[in-house]
Motif scaffolding. Sequence first.
Motif, short mmCIF file in Angstrom:
data_model
loop_
_atom_site.label_atom_id
_atom_site.label_comp_id
_atom_site.label_asym_id
_atom_site.label_seq_id
_atom_site.Cartn_x
_atom_site.Cartn_y
_atom_site.Cartn_z
N TRP A 198 0.80 -1.22 0.00
CA TRP A 198 0.00 0.00 0.00
C TRP A 198 0.84 1.28 0.00
O TRP A 198 0.30 2.36 0.24
N HIS A 199 2.12 1.18 -0.25
CA HIS A 199 2.96 2.38 -0.22
C HIS A 199 2.51 3.36 -1.29
O HIS A 199 2.31 2.99 -2.45
N PRO A 200 2.35 4.64 -0.92
CA PRO A 200 1.86 5.65 -1.89
C PRO A 200 2.74 5.79 -3.14
O PRO A 200 2.23 6.14 -4.20
N ASP A 201 4.02 5.52 -3.03
CA ASP A 201 4.90 5.63 -4.19
C ASP A 201 4.54 4.63 -5.29
O ASP A 201 4.84 4.85 -6.46
N LYS A 202 3.90 3.52 -4.90
CA LYS A 202 3.50 2.52 -5.90
C LYS A 202 2.18 2.88 -6.57
O LYS A 202 1.80 2.29 -7.57
N HIS A 203 1.45 3.82 -5.97
CA HIS A 203 0.12 4.19 -6.47
C HIS A 203 0.06 5.71 -6.58
O HIS A 203 -0.64 6.37 -5.80
N LYS A 204 0.75 6.26 -7.50
CA LYS A 204 0.88 7.71 -7.64
C LYS A 204 -0.46 8.44 -7.63
O LYS A 204 -1.35 8.11 -8.40
#
Length: 106
Positions: A34-40
Amino acid sequence: MGMTVNDYYKILEVDYDATDENIRLSYRKLALKWHPDKHKGDSAVTAKFQEINEAYNVLIDPDKRFEYDLTGIYEIDKYTLREYLARFKGMILTCNGLGISHTSTW
């Protein structure tokens, strides 16, 4: 009222009697997923990531976890019987949890 209290154990996908190691492992797995960097730019993912971090910070700290376990959510209609017994077994197994007062005859 109206405040929503989250079940940190469910957020981290661990059992209510999970060890610190199980909590750490599950946190790492979920944080990577769920890291935000993976889901811009997805604010829902950022919110989920923050929720995971909040749950981890409470459950990994022994004092915070103890306090949470005593004051966490008690909405029994949100639990299956198995979840309820697992969540509250510490209180259920104590004399006060059973409504038995401590006497010297024990």
